[in-house]
Each structure stands twice: as structure tokens, then as C-alpha cells.
Enzyme design. Structure first.
Site: not given
Length: 224
Positions: A40, A63, A109
Site C-alpha cells: 500500500k 494511513n 488483522h
């Protein structure tokens, strides 16, 4: 958040606040949102670099780097490149980028999301809400998402994969290739760019090129 939602309280995050502000102030402001388990930040930084090098007013955050609500406010010709985590997407029900990028999915996660299927479903929201979905199809989770988008009639303009496609984008060594009805042309060349070595970085670069084309750059500007 679950107990608040169960009580009828809206629970949203900063990405959602930005999306609502953009719709009110500058709904056509180019907005590239990027997610995936890996790559990302590289893709976000590269996309912003290409836009800035082409003299576009570019804001990068989310982020990575600056929080999205600290970026300059939406204007019609201002470009936004935003990295989004699964946590942020989960709190952004109306996320609607001009180009949404989903790079890849591997287990991550799961302490929060519980199952891989739930984690993938949250990531899918970003591309499902986008005008153009750019999806890497080298893992089974993303391939399934891409198939669902097409079956639902969502516009899936570009796929990325390390294997040749009839239509889409793929990497052939250091060459970034575009396929249109089975005819291939090179859109970028990564030879000598040390920071973009490896197949995974070729995919990141493909995503950045595809998104920049979607928001109006031409190949000359990207290749410069």
C-alpha cells in the site's frame, strides 16, 4: 463500535468524513484510494510522485504520512492519493474513489476481523464503491472479488497480474504491459529503478500507472 451501532449511533472515521466533504465541496476532485495487505505505502507514494511530477496539485495521506483531515480541502482540480487500512475502510461506508486499488490479500488483522472472509469483505468495499476498480488477481481472494465486481456490473477497467491477459495490465520482466483485446503495448519500463525491483513492485507500479491514467494523465506524462 458494535454496541454503538446496535444502539443506532453512527460510527464513522476520518476517511468517511473526507468522502462526505469531497461530495459537498468538489465531487469531481480526483480521488485515488489504495488498499491491500502488502504494498500500500509503496503504491501510494509512487502514485503521488507520478502526479506531482506531472504538475498536478496532489495531496497524499490517510494511513501514510499526514492524516486525511489535515490535507488541503477538496477542490475540483486537486488530486488526492489516500492509503486506506481495513480499519479505516470499515468506518467509511460511503467511500467512493475515482479509482480504487486493491493490490492483494493475505491473512492479517484477524484478531480484529475474526475470519479471512470478513477481512476480505471489508477490503472489497473500497473497490466496490469506486468508479474504476483496479484489482490484483494473483491471489484467490482478490480474484474472487474481481469476478464479483464484473458479475455485478461494476466497472472493472483494469486488472493486474504477473501473467499475460487478454485485457488489462501485466508485468513482463521489467516491462509494464497493457493488453487490449489480446494486443500488447508497453506502458512503462522499470529497468534501472532500484526501488522497484521484484514482481511485487512491478504490480505496485502497474497499479499506480493504471490509477494515474484513470484520473487523466497520458502515457507521456507518466513515462517522463
Amino acid at each position: 463500535p458494535r454496541s454503538a451501532r446496535a444502539s443506532g449511533v453512527e460510527v464513522i472515521g476520518d476517511i468517511e468524513l473526507f468522502c462526505r466533504e469531497r461530495i459537498l465541496r468538489a465531487p469531481t476532485a480526483p480521488f485515488i484510494a489504495i488498499t491491500g495487505t502488502n504494498g500500500k505505502s509503496t503504491t501510494t507514494a509512487l502514485t503521488a510522485h507520478i502526479l506531482k511530477s506531472a504538475a498536478r496539485d496532489t495531496q497524499m495521506g490517510g494511513n501514510i504520512g499526514r492524516a486525511i483531515m489535515t490535507l488541503d480541502p477538496p477542490e475540483e482540480r486537486r488530486h488526492y492519493v489516500v492509503e486506506c487500512s481495513s480499519y479505516q475502510i470499515d468506518l467509511a461506508p460511503s467511500i467512493n474513489p475515482t479509482a480504487g486499488i486493491l493490490l492483494n490479500l493475505t491473512p492479517d488483522h484477524l484478531d480484529r476481523h475474526g475470519t479471512m472472509a470478513h477481512y476480505a469483505s471489508i477490503k472489497e468495499l473500497l473497490v466496490a464503491g469506486s468508479e474504476t476498480a483496479i484489482v490484483g488477481v494473483d491471489d484467490s481472494w482478490c480474484a474472487q472479488i474481481a469476478d464479483r465486481l464484473e458479475r455485478a456490473g461494476r466497472r472493472l477497467e483494469m486488472r493486474m497480474t504477473g501473467l499475460p491477459l487478454t485485457d488489462g495490465y501485466f508485468a513482463d520482466g521489467s516491462n509494464l504491459m497493457e493488453a487490449v483485446h489480446g494486443r500488447y503495448s508497453r506502458v512503462a519500463f522499470l529497468e534501472g529503478i532500484g526501488s522497484l525491483r521484484g514482481q511485487h513492485n512491478a504490480q505496485n507500479a502497474l497499479a499506480a500507472v493504471a490509477a494515474c491514467l484513470k484520473v487523466g494523465l497520458d502515457l507521456g506524462e507518466i513515462q517522463a
